[in-house]
Design an enzyme around this catalytic site. Structure first.
Site, PDB file in Angstrom:
ATOM      1  N   CYS A 128     -16.161 -20.083  -1.404  1.00  0.00           N
ATOM      2  CA  CYS A 128     -15.917 -20.446  -3.066  1.00  0.00           C
ATOM      3  C   CYS A 128     -16.693 -21.836  -3.020  1.00  0.00           C
ATOM      4  CB  CYS A 128     -15.017 -20.474  -3.043  1.00  0.00           C
ATOM      5  SG  CYS A 128     -13.770 -19.156  -2.830  1.00  0.00           S
ATOM      6  N   LYS A 193      -3.096 -21.487  -5.611  1.00  0.00           N
ATOM      7  CA  LYS A 193      -3.699 -20.473  -5.475  1.00  0.00           C
ATOM      8  C   LYS A 193      -4.038 -20.718  -3.858  1.00  0.00           C
ATOM      9  CE  LYS A 193      -7.907 -17.481  -4.767  1.00  0.00           C
ATOM     10  NZ  LYS A 193      -8.854 -17.131  -5.448  1.00  0.00           N
ATOM     11  N   LYS A 249      -1.039 -18.101  -8.086  1.00  0.00           N
ATOM     12  CA  LYS A 249      -1.320 -16.616  -7.008  1.00  0.00           C
ATOM     13  C   LYS A 249      -1.716 -16.536  -6.024  1.00  0.00           C
ATOM     14  CE  LYS A 249      -5.583 -14.843  -6.521  1.00  0.00           C
ATOM     15  NZ  LYS A 249      -7.583 -15.000  -6.459  1.00  0.00           N
ATOM     16  N   TYR A 314      -3.276  -5.515 -11.379  1.00  0.00           N
ATOM     17  CA  TYR A 314      -3.962  -3.451 -11.593  1.00  0.00           C
ATOM     18  C   TYR A 314      -3.028  -2.644 -12.106  1.00  0.00           C
ATOM     19  CZ  TYR A 314      -7.375  -6.903  -8.501  1.00  0.00           C
ATOM     20  OH  TYR A 314      -7.536  -7.697  -8.126  1.00  0.00           O
TER      21      TYR A 314
HETATM   22  C1  PBG Z   1     -12.448 -15.338  -5.906  1.00  0.00           C
HETATM   23  C2  PBG Z   1     -10.849 -14.481  -5.916  1.00  0.00           C
HETATM   24  C3  PBG Z   1     -10.225 -14.125  -4.776  1.00  0.00           C
HETATM   25  C4  PBG Z   1      -9.078 -13.394  -5.482  1.00  0.00           C
HETATM   26  C5  PBG Z   1      -9.672 -13.534  -7.491  1.00  0.00           C
HETATM   27  N1  PBG Z   1     -10.297 -14.730  -7.333  1.00  0.00           N
HETATM   28  C6  PBG Z   1     -10.154 -14.047  -3.784  1.00  0.00           C
HETATM   29  C7  PBG Z   1     -10.750 -14.805  -2.990  1.00  0.00           C
HETATM   30  O1  PBG Z   1     -10.544 -16.332  -2.816  1.00  0.00           O
HETATM   31  O2  PBG Z   1     -10.451 -13.956  -1.410  1.00  0.00           O
HETATM   32  C8  PBG Z   1      -8.090 -12.289  -5.395  1.00  0.00           C
HETATM   33  C9  PBG Z   1      -7.886 -11.205  -6.387  1.00  0.00           C
HETATM   34  C10 PBG Z   1      -6.729 -10.225  -5.706  1.00  0.00           C
HETATM   35  O3  PBG Z   1      -6.409 -10.648  -4.834  1.00  0.00           O
HETATM   36  O4  PBG Z   1      -6.151  -9.529  -5.855  1.00  0.00           O
HETATM   37  N2  PBG Z   1     -11.691 -16.578  -5.738  1.00  0.00           N
END
Ligand code: PBG
Length: 325
Positions: A128, A193, A249, A314
């Site tokens: 990222c 997150k 999240k 979703y």
């Molecule tokens: C990207 C991102 C991720 C998700 C949303 N944006 C994956 C990660 O951090 O690897 C996950 C969303 C999901 O699992 O539904 N940074």
């Protein structure tokens, strides 16, 4: 016995009368995976019922969803155009940018378009942020995130949702947007997150898993799952940097965090029921071990009860279309 809680549970109407928690359609957000090929509509095996879509199926899908009451979408681009710096993320012809323009011109203000901002779907290493000497570096990543955000605002995004977890990115994005004349565009930061194992299906869907170069996981930037005090600190930092909505999240294993953050901040709180949480429900339902509608309802109400104002799931479309909530 004077107090008999069961008196108000006797009929469905009585139960509805005293229900403490409600989930209006207006708080649901449906994520979408967008690809370059306009006609593509390719089911994602790890996410039953969800497809990678090009412009044509996406526009049709969103039109139907709007009729069911889904007024917010969160867009992720899926692309093979990857490099070390994720430069496709700023390309106005990249899938997310094209989709945003098309959605904007077709649905105008009826639809709120939220654009995920991150490098991982655009980098060849799947991280990222930029990688230097084998490490994901923070400050050098910030201008890229800000530029990607401006490019998505130019395409017409109402809201920018940075999911990278670099320190200081909300301030950098806010400054970038303001400088470009987009002071009216909101930021929904993925504030707390966690480095979660529930993102597996998403990484398959978005082709965004960490690859060989660089660290094997995201633990140097996403949060340690043991920390709650730090989650509140992350949320307060993002609030101070100018985030308009603060996200937690994943959602279900982090209900305490949703509660703590919603009590600590003065902004709406979003919770993201992520891909692994969705897939778990689908697998249970497919095996006949649970009723899909009932468990989705239970999940959504638990997250709402914990304090989430915005629910990203979703299952948004199905929940409204099939009246699960
Ligand atoms: C990207 C991102 C991720 C998700 C949303 N944006 C994956 C990660 O951090 O690897 C996950 C969303 C999901 O699992 O539904 N940074």
């Amino acid at each position: 016995m004077i107090d008999r809680p069961r008196r108000l549970r006797r009929t469905q109407a009585l139960r509805d009368l005293v229900a403490e928690t409600h989930i209006p359609a207006s708080c649901l957000v449906q994520p979408h995976f967008v690809v370059a090929d306009d006609g593509a509509d390719v089911p994602i095996p790890s996410l039953p019922g969800i497809a990678r879509m090009g412009l044509d199926p996406l526009l049709k899908r969103v039109e139907r969803d709007l009729e069911a009451g889904v007024r917010q979408v969160l867009l992720f681009a899926v692309t093979d155009d990857k490099d070390g710096a994720g430069s496709t993320g700023e390309d106005p012809e990249a899938p997310a940018h094209r989709a945003i323009r098309a959605l904007r011109s077709k649905f105008g203000e009826d639809l709120t378009v939220i654009a995920d901002v991150c490098l991982c779907t655009y980098t060849d290493h799947g991280h990222c942020g930029l990688i230097e000497n084998g490490q994901v570096v923070n400050d050098a990543t910030l201008p890229l995130l800000a530029r990607q955000s401006v490019s998505l605002a130019e395409a017409g995004a109402d809201m920018i949702a940075p999911s990278d977890m670099m320190d200081g990115r909300v301030a950098a994005i806010r400054a970038g947007l303001d400088e470009a004349g987009f002071e009216d565009r909101a930021i929904m930061s993925y504030a707390a997150k966690f480095a979660s194992s529930f993102y597996g299906p998403f990484r398959e869907a978005a082709d965004s898993a960490p690859k060989d170069a660089g660290p094997k996981d995201r633990k140097s930037y996403q949060m340690d799952l043991r920390n709650g005090v730090e989650a509140v600190r992350e949320a307060l930092l993002d609030e101070a940097e100018g985030a308009d909505i603060l996200m937690v999240k994943p959602a279900l294993a982090y209900l305490d965090i949703i509660r703590d953050v919603s009590q600590a901040v003065d902004r709406p709180v979003a919770a993201y029921l992520v891909s692994g949480e969705y897939a778990a429900v689908e697998l249970l339902a497919r095996e006949g071990l649970a009723n899909r509608a009932d468990i989705v309802r239970e999940h959504l109400f638990s997250v709402r009860r914990a304090g989430a104002d915005v629910l990203i799931t979703y299952h948004a479309r199905a929940a409204l279309e099939e009246r699960w909530i």
